[in-house]
Design a protein around this motif. Structure first.
Motif, short mmCIF file in Angstrom:
data_model
loop_
_atom_site.label_atom_id
_atom_site.label_comp_id
_atom_site.label_asym_id
_atom_site.label_seq_id
_atom_site.Cartn_x
_atom_site.Cartn_y
_atom_site.Cartn_z
N TRP A 175 0.41 5.43 0.34
CA TRP A 175 -0.17 6.73 0.71
C TRP A 175 0.58 7.98 0.56
O TRP A 175 1.66 7.83 0.97
CB TRP A 175 -0.71 6.36 2.08
N ARG B 180 -4.53 7.33 -0.77
CA ARG B 180 -4.16 6.28 -1.37
C ARG B 180 -3.66 6.12 -2.87
O ARG B 180 -4.37 6.84 -3.76
CB ARG B 180 -5.22 5.06 -1.20
N GLN C 62 0.95 -1.09 -0.01
CA GLN C 62 -0.03 -0.06 -0.04
C GLN C 62 0.79 1.27 -0.01
O GLN C 62 1.91 1.33 0.73
CB GLN C 62 -1.15 0.16 1.18
#
Length: 409
Positions: free
Chosen positions: A236, A241, A234
């Protein structure tokens, strides 16, 4: 492909097109199935069409002004314009009905585009102008190339076009297509790949409101770049995101691990090893990434120019001070599982061994239980923890014995 090869290909395309427009369904032209299918959908259009019809100018301008595509293109237009100028291309972005919303062209192609209404408001669906790459990409939701006389309208037989669909990254909904066009004699084998890269570039630059966190996902509160790379991936940026492909995430991971920066050759070696991948491919990925990071990636050397937080750093920091429990809480699993980037494979092995060795030195029951979820067959670590506990009563004893029983044949 040599100029002679291109010329022969053009002659074959003209021969097939002539056969089709002369004989219609009785013809058996030697063209790709997707071209023949598109020709069949172009029957309402005259092959002698001289320009595309134009949609209402005011409606087109209003649609573009309110479209998320307008924001995305504005964010990456420097990259799009540079691509157009370097390759003497005309680039177009359309809506999901293949109505052109924005164009930018090199000096030669800009004039050619204007003469056929390859301009904002131009309608380039098959019912309006016949076969072209924009129409096929929009209809099939897949990248498309149309070369020379594969176009149904003779007026663009001197063109080659590459187009790729643009989607909303969250919903998958088609938003339109991006097309790159030039003259047939400038056909290049990476044309379609470039169109795909440009489509991803635009998708990454879509407004943040379209990429808000899903329900239950907590966005990081810290400003800057936050990378979760262990067990999952992930990315960010300032709490938003980012949706990146695997290679772009791997590039980010390598740059995060080398805060002083990497040269092009160093980054290529760490990412691809001995694989026969060109530096041009890497440069395209970096350009896409730079746009996603809103320019916060410098070159010469490639270096991230914003605060960066990674779970790799957190695990290593906790291990250095002997805090095994918190290290395991931060350790989500292998570094980017499945990566083939040599430097990341090496770092993944290093972290996995470091975590395991730390547990053998200090087999904290809670940390070992967490580890057992990630490595359910590492019986040696479970046995070390049970031995350290001895005859003491602890909730972890029964759970670890259960893990041992499940792991053994």
């Amino acid at each position: 492909m040599t100029s002679d090869d291109l010329h022969d290909r053009r002659v074959e395309a003209v021969r097939a097109w002539t056969s089709f427009v002369t004989l219609g369904d009785d013809a058996e032209p030697a063209v790709r199935p997707e071209i023949l299918r598109s020709w069949g959908l172009s029957g309402v259009v005259s092959p002698g069409l001289t320009h595309a019809p134009l949609a209402d100018e005011t409606d087109t301008a209003e649609f573009w002004r309110d479209s998320p595509l307008q924001t995305a293109v504005a964010r990456v237009q420097d990259e799009l314009r540079r691509t157009a100028e370097d390759g003497d291309l005309v680039i177009a972005v359309t809506d999901d009905q293949t109505r052109i919303l924005w164009t930018y062209g090199g000096r030669v192609m800009r004039r050619k585009a204007e003469t056929v209404n390859f301009v904002p408001g131009g309608r380039w669906d098959e019912a309006s102008v016949g076969t072209n790459a924009l129409a096929i990409a929009g209809r099939t939701d897949a990248p498309s190339m149309v070369f020379s006389a594969e176009h149904y309208a003779e007026v663009v037989h001197n063109w080659v076009c590459w187009a790729a669909p643009v989607h909303d990254p969250l919903t998958g909904k088609p938003l339109g297509v991006i097309d790159l066009s030039t003259t047939w004699d400038r056909t290049h084998p990476i044309g379609l790949a470039t169109a795909r890269v440009m489509a991803r570039l635009i998708e990454t630059a879509l407004p943040s409101t379209r990429r808000s966190p899903a329900a239950g996902v907590i966005a990081p509160a810290e400003p800057g770049l936050t990378l979760t790379l262990l067990g999952t991936a992930q990315v960010w940026l300032d709490g938003e995101r980012l949706l990146l492909n695997r290679r772009q995430t791997e590039i980010l991971a390598l740059l995060a691990l080398h805060p002083a920066g990497l040269s092009l050759d160093q980054l290529h070696s760490l990412l691809y090893g001995d694989s026969s991948v060109t530096t041009s491919t890497l440069k395209a990925e970096v350009s896409h990434l730079r746009a996603a990071l809103r320019g916060q990636l410098s070159s010469r050397p490639y270096r991230l120019t914003l605060p960066v937080t990674t779970d790799i750093d957190e695990v290593q920091r906790r291990l250095r001070v002997g805090d095994v429990r918190e290290a395991l809480a931060a350790y989500g699993g292998d570094l980017l599982p499945g990566t083939d980037a040599p430097a990341l494979v090496e770092m993944a092995d290093y972290l996995a061994v470091s975590v395991r060795e730390a547990l053998l030195v200090n087999p904290d029951p809670d940390a070992v239980l967490r580890y057992s979820e990630l490595a359910p067959y590492d019986t040696y670590v479970f046995e070390a923890c049970l031995a350290a506990l001895g005859h003491r009563s602890h909730p972890a004893v029964a759970l670890l014995k259960g893990r041992l029983a499940a792991a053994r044949p």
